[in-house]
Scaffold this motif. Structure first.
Motif: not given
Length: 175
Positions: A58, A62, A115-117, A119-120, A138, A140, A144-145, A148
């Motif tokens: 992770r 990032a 960034s969240d999209q 990274e997922v 994360l 979440l 939500h995962v 994204l």
């Protein structure tokens, strides 16, 4: 107390593979590698680490995405000529060049995603994390995962449409 030489020996290869695949440059990958372990050290000072590979992947993802964004902001997109995938060695030169162009564009589009999209998306498709693992790493919900990932895939599909094989349209890809 964490034995950092053991953590580095055991998981260094995973971190290197993760950052190298994303940034496709040894110098940038080395920077991301180092930043990943510094971030892991800072994290471990505050909390106990239950899943070293998950945390390191992770953090590596990032850091690599941050490096790609930095590269895009400064408009320095210079990848080495030998940057090829495993398959490129087996492809005729025009197909290998097209594949490299696709991967270059994919890196740029990943850097442009929120960034969240990004990274997922990387954790799911490059690191093969399950939805549950991504959610745990994360902080979440699984839903939500999914949201994204859906948004990231839609954005990437639209931005990379020029690379789709002829005769394919959006409806065919979604089925």
């Amino acid at each position: 107390m964490t034995d950092w030489s053991q953590v580095l020996a055991e998981y260094g290869g995973i971190v290197w593979k993760t950052v190298r695949r994303l940034v496709n440059d040894d110098a940038d990958a080395a920077d991301c590698f180092q930043e990943t372990f510094v971030a892991a050290w800072e994290f471990s000072r505050k909390r106990s680490v239950q899943n070293w590979p998950g945390l390191l992947k992770r953090l590596a993802t990032a850091r690599a995405l941050d490096q790609l964004r930095k590269r895009m902001r400064t408009a320095v997109v210079s990848l080495p000529a030998e940057a090829t995938t495993k398959l490129s060695g087996q492809l005729p030169p025009p197909a290998a060049a097209e594949e490299n162009e696709l991967f270059d564009q994919l890196r740029a589009e990943l850097a442009a995603l929120p960034s969240d999209q990004a990274e997922v998306c990387c954790l799911r498709f490059l690191e093969s994390f399950s939805y549950e693992q991504i959610a745990d790493e994360l902080g979440l919900t699984i839903n939500h995962v999914g949201v994204l990932l859906h948004r990231a895939k839609s954005a990437l599909q639209n931005s990379l449409a020029a690379f789709a094989p002829t005769g394919h349209n959006k409806r065919e890809v979604d089925s």
